[in-house]
Structures are given as C-alpha cells and as structure tokens.
Design a protein around this motif. Structure first.
Motif, mmCIF file in Angstrom:
data_model
loop_
_atom_site.group_PDB
_atom_site.id
_atom_site.type_symbol
_atom_site.label_atom_id
_atom_site.label_comp_id
_atom_site.label_asym_id
_atom_site.label_seq_id
_atom_site.Cartn_x
_atom_site.Cartn_y
_atom_site.Cartn_z
ATOM 1 N N GLY A 32 -5.199 -1.226 -7.902
ATOM 2 C CA GLY A 32 -6.078 -0.080 -8.088
ATOM 3 C C GLY A 32 -5.565 1.167 -7.414
ATOM 4 N N TYR A 33 -6.011 2.293 -7.925
ATOM 5 C CA TYR A 33 -5.757 3.594 -7.311
ATOM 6 C C TYR A 33 -7.063 3.981 -6.638
ATOM 7 C CZ TYR A 33 -3.738 8.277 -6.793
ATOM 8 O OH TYR A 33 -3.211 9.449 -6.289
ATOM 9 N N ILE A 87 0.834 -1.198 0.000
ATOM 10 C CA ILE A 87 0.000 0.000 0.000
ATOM 11 C C ILE A 87 0.869 1.249 0.000
ATOM 12 C CG2 ILE A 87 -1.814 1.253 1.228
ATOM 13 C CD1 ILE A 87 -2.618 -1.449 2.498
ATOM 14 N N LEU A 88 0.631 2.115 -0.964
ATOM 15 C CA LEU A 88 1.323 3.400 -1.037
ATOM 16 C C LEU A 88 0.306 4.503 -0.767
ATOM 17 C CD1 LEU A 88 3.474 2.945 -4.278
ATOM 18 C CD2 LEU A 88 4.162 2.543 -1.905
ATOM 19 N N ARG A 89 0.613 5.369 0.179
ATOM 20 C CA ARG A 89 -0.257 6.507 0.434
ATOM 21 C C ARG A 89 0.310 7.717 -0.299
ATOM 22 N NH1 ARG A 89 -2.690 8.740 6.199
ATOM 23 N NH2 ARG A 89 -3.903 10.456 5.277
ATOM 24 N N ILE A 90 -0.508 8.361 -1.079
ATOM 25 C CA ILE A 90 -0.052 9.444 -1.940
ATOM 26 C C ILE A 90 -0.396 10.775 -1.280
ATOM 27 C CG2 ILE A 90 0.017 10.284 -4.296
ATOM 28 C CD1 ILE A 90 0.610 7.233 -3.884
ATOM 29 N N LYS A 91 0.632 11.444 -0.752
ATOM 30 C CA LYS A 91 0.429 12.732 -0.090
ATOM 31 C C LYS A 91 1.001 13.896 -0.891
ATOM 32 C CE LYS A 91 0.086 11.300 4.761
ATOM 33 N NZ LYS A 91 0.603 11.531 6.132
ATOM 34 N N PRO A 140 -9.759 13.441 0.061
ATOM 35 C CA PRO A 140 -8.591 13.816 0.857
ATOM 36 C C PRO A 140 -7.522 12.739 0.964
ATOM 37 C CG PRO A 140 -10.470 13.363 2.277
ATOM 38 C CD PRO A 140 -10.986 13.333 0.870
ATOM 39 N N VAL A 141 -7.900 11.470 0.786
ATOM 40 C CA VAL A 141 -6.935 10.372 0.932
ATOM 41 C C VAL A 141 -6.822 9.620 -0.391
ATOM 42 C CG1 VAL A 141 -6.393 8.221 2.138
ATOM 43 C CG2 VAL A 141 -7.449 10.119 3.387
ATOM 44 N N HIS A 142 -5.573 9.422 -0.823
ATOM 45 C CA HIS A 142 -5.297 8.636 -2.021
ATOM 46 C C HIS A 142 -4.384 7.475 -1.654
ATOM 47 C CE1 HIS A 142 -6.037 11.964 -5.291
ATOM 48 N NE2 HIS A 142 -6.881 12.082 -4.270
#
Length: 211
Positions: free
Chosen positions: A178-179, A58-62, A105-107
């Motif tokens: 998935g994104y 899991i990658l969190r995109i900030k 707000p969260v990707h």
C-alpha cells in the motif's frame, strides 16, 4: 506475569482505539514530529511475521517529483475506476475523497519482499502469501500506534502498482502492499467515511459459518 494483566479500563480504551482507527483522507498540513513517527514505526519490530521473516520494506517518499508522480498515478487510476461505474453510483464515486496525498506531510510506500531468505521459508513454502499477510498485520499495528499518538493514516489503493514501482525504483522482487498518507486528521470519527457518505454499510452482525 498474571494470566490477565490488563484491566477493564485498558480493554475499554483498546476498543476505543480500534473504533477511532479509521482510514483518513482529510489531513491538516502540519508537519509530523520525527521522534513521534519513529516511535510509531517501532511497531513493525513488534509485529508477527511468518517464519520471523520480517518481509516488510518501507520507502519514505520525500522528493516532490516522486510525490507528484504518485499523485498523478492516483488521478489516472481514479479516473479509470470512475469510468467503471454508471448512473447514481458514478455520481457518488465522483464525490468521494479517496486520497489525502496532497495534504498529508508523510508518505510511505510499504512493500513485501517475496524473495527474502530471512525465515528460511518456514510457513511460506505452502502459503507464500503469508509473507504479504505478515506485512499487512505489521501495518495494522503501525496504524493503531499512529492513532494512539493522535495521527491518522490513509491507505491509497487506487494506484497502478507497476508504474509506482518504476517511479519509486522499487526492487522487482517486492510486491506493493500500500501507499500510505500520514498526518494529523482534520477531524476524528468512529464511523468509516464511506459509510458516512452512503457508499456502503457495515454488517450489523459478524457473519460466521459453522462446518
């Protein structure tokens, strides 16, 4: 533990949760509480996986720059997809909102590690795709947990996965599942938006064949 530990009321609520799960594209911009998000992500630790391989990554995109690159990726892929339709179908496609990337707000980008040694290959030697199915199953649990908290999830599949992997600096052994956009839905519905917009209808009955 009893053979049937769940009540009729619980089963009714579970059915409601599944009906309200919906793929969300229209989000409010309110931030998501980190503790709430963490509780939802805990669903991955309860999910099944082939050989207990837990292949999800899991990658969190900030970063605004990376989010911008992902959004541009979607816009390019969406334009290419539109060019594949014609007539009324092209007009209908052009009106569909297929991403909440600008508002959510969260990707998260969720991948499957096809090269993982965890699980020692059990169940995946004959069907290596089982690792990817495991990630999808885990994502579904996560999705339901989000909905139980009042949050929504939008699965963005109109993307170039190779370009996304470059922009995210993802491990080459990982396969994009998935994104995902996560946030508070503008509204709650038990009807798929694509059905409401007339793009497609659900089967009236589940098709089952007998052999």
């Amino acid at each position: 533990m009893q053979d049937q530990p769940f009540t009729d009321d619980f089963r009714t609520q579970l059915d409601l949760l599944m009906r309200l799960r919906r793929d969300v594209r229209r989000f409010r911009t309110d931030p998501v509480d980190e503790a709430t998000l963490a509780r939802c992500l805990d669903a991955f630790s309860m999910a099944p996986s082939v050989g207990l391989s837990e292949p999800w990554r899991i990658l969190r995109i900030k970063s605004e720059a990376v989010r911008g690159a992902a959004l541009e990726n979607f816009r390019t892929a969406n334009a290419e997809a539109l060019s594949g339709y014609s007539g009324d179908q092209a007009e209908n496609y052009s009106k569909l909102k297929l991403s909440g990337m600008q508002e959510a707000p969260v990707h998260l980008a969720i991948y499957c590690d096809d090269a993982t040694s965890k699980g020692h290959g059990l169940g995946a030697r004959t069907m290596p795709e089982m690792r990817r199915y495991s990630v999808v199953a885990a994502t579904t649990l996560f999705w339901l947990r989000l909905r139980a908290e009042g949050l929504g999830l939008g699965w963005v599949s109109v993307l170039d996965p190779k370009q996304l992997a470059l922009d995210l600096n993802a491990d080459p052994a990982w396969q994009l599942i998935g994104y995902f956009c996560i946030g508070w839905p503008e509204q709650i519905s038990d009807t798929p938006e694509l059905q409401s917009e007339g793009w497609e209808q659900r089967h009236a009955q589940l098709p089952i064949e007998t052999r």
